[in-house]
Design a protein around this motif. Structure first.
Motif, mmCIF file in Angstrom:
data_model
loop_
_atom_site.group_PDB
_atom_site.id
_atom_site.type_symbol
_atom_site.label_atom_id
_atom_site.label_comp_id
_atom_site.label_asym_id
_atom_site.label_seq_id
_atom_site.Cartn_x
_atom_site.Cartn_y
_atom_site.Cartn_z
ATOM 1 N N UNK A 58 0.830 -1.207 0.000
ATOM 2 C CA UNK A 58 0.000 0.000 0.000
ATOM 3 C C UNK A 58 0.865 1.257 0.000
ATOM 4 N N UNK A 59 1.923 1.253 0.794
ATOM 5 C CA UNK A 59 2.822 2.406 0.828
ATOM 6 C C UNK A 59 3.502 2.603 -0.518
ATOM 7 N N UNK A 60 3.942 1.524 -1.124
ATOM 8 C CA UNK A 60 4.560 1.592 -2.448
ATOM 9 C C UNK A 60 3.575 2.146 -3.476
ATOM 10 N N UNK A 61 2.331 1.707 -3.397
ATOM 11 C CA UNK A 61 1.307 2.209 -4.311
ATOM 12 C C UNK A 61 1.103 3.711 -4.121
ATOM 13 N N UNK A 62 1.069 4.157 -2.879
ATOM 14 C CA UNK A 62 0.899 5.590 -2.623
ATOM 15 C C UNK A 62 2.086 6.396 -3.147
ATOM 16 N N UNK A 63 3.264 5.830 -3.064
ATOM 17 C CA UNK A 63 4.453 6.530 -3.542
ATOM 18 C C UNK A 63 4.483 6.619 -5.064
ATOM 19 N N UNK A 64 3.978 5.590 -5.739
ATOM 20 C CA UNK A 64 4.113 5.524 -7.191
ATOM 21 C C UNK A 64 2.939 6.103 -7.965
ATOM 22 N N UNK A 65 1.786 6.252 -7.321
ATOM 23 C CA UNK A 65 0.644 6.785 -8.050
ATOM 24 C C UNK A 65 0.604 8.298 -7.911
ATOM 25 N N UNK A 66 0.119 8.919 -8.951
ATOM 26 C CA UNK A 66 0.029 10.380 -8.956
ATOM 27 C C UNK A 66 -1.131 10.812 -8.068
ATOM 28 N N UNK A 67 -0.899 11.842 -7.305
ATOM 29 C CA UNK A 67 -1.971 12.351 -6.461
ATOM 30 C C UNK A 67 -2.893 13.226 -7.296
ATOM 31 N N UNK A 68 -4.089 13.410 -6.794
ATOM 32 C CA UNK A 68 -5.049 14.260 -7.492
ATOM 33 C C UNK A 68 -4.525 15.692 -7.511
ATOM 34 N N UNK A 69 -4.735 16.358 -8.603
ATOM 35 C CA UNK A 69 -4.267 17.732 -8.730
ATOM 36 C C UNK A 69 -5.019 18.631 -7.755
ATOM 37 N N UNK A 70 -4.278 19.510 -7.127
ATOM 38 C CA UNK A 70 -4.919 20.435 -6.194
ATOM 39 C C UNK A 70 -5.640 21.512 -6.993
#
Length: 128
Positions: A98-110
């Motif tokens: 899960x941590x790896x997924x959070x690191x590698x996926x792009x976050x939603x644009x602010x």
């Protein structure tokens, strides 16, 4: 916390609850349920329009989750030390994935609105 519980159990702790296989199993299951399931979010994980990497993550996370649950149940019912180990390592692997997924996926644009721009760059913002 899971690591502390598991290491304390392996060292033969005299602490209440985690001094037995069933107690340590229950503790790790509860910590995993609240830390991973209750505080986590599966929103959008099971949509049809997923990329290959998203589908791969869902398969891995689901397999680890089922493994952890099965090991936890076996550990509770059978008082099995091996099942406790499987539960611990499956939980750690789930958190790692899960941590790896959070690191590698792009976050939603602010959202870039006038208000956020004013907070970011006060010197260049002109008020009418």
């Amino acid at each position: 916390m899971n690591t502390l519980v598991y290491v304390a159990y392996l060292q033969g702790t005299d602490l209440p609850i985690i001094d037995s296989t069933r107690g340590a199993t229950a503790t790790i299951m509860i910590l995993g349920a609240f830390g991973g399931c209750a505080l986590g979010s599966a929103e959008g994980l099971y949509r049809r329009d997923q990329s290959v990497s998203q589908r791969f993550y869902v398969v891995i996370a689901s397999a680890l989750g089922v493994t952890a649950l099965a090991a936890g149940v076996i550990g509770l019912i059978g008082d099995a030390e091996g099942a406790l180990g499987v539960l611990f390592y499956a939980t750690i692997a789930l958190w790692f994935v899960a941590t790896l997924r959070h690191m590698l996926t792009a976050s939603a644009a602010s959202p870039l609105t006038r208000d956020t721009h004013e907070v970011i760059d006060r010197n260049t913002t002109k008020h009418a």
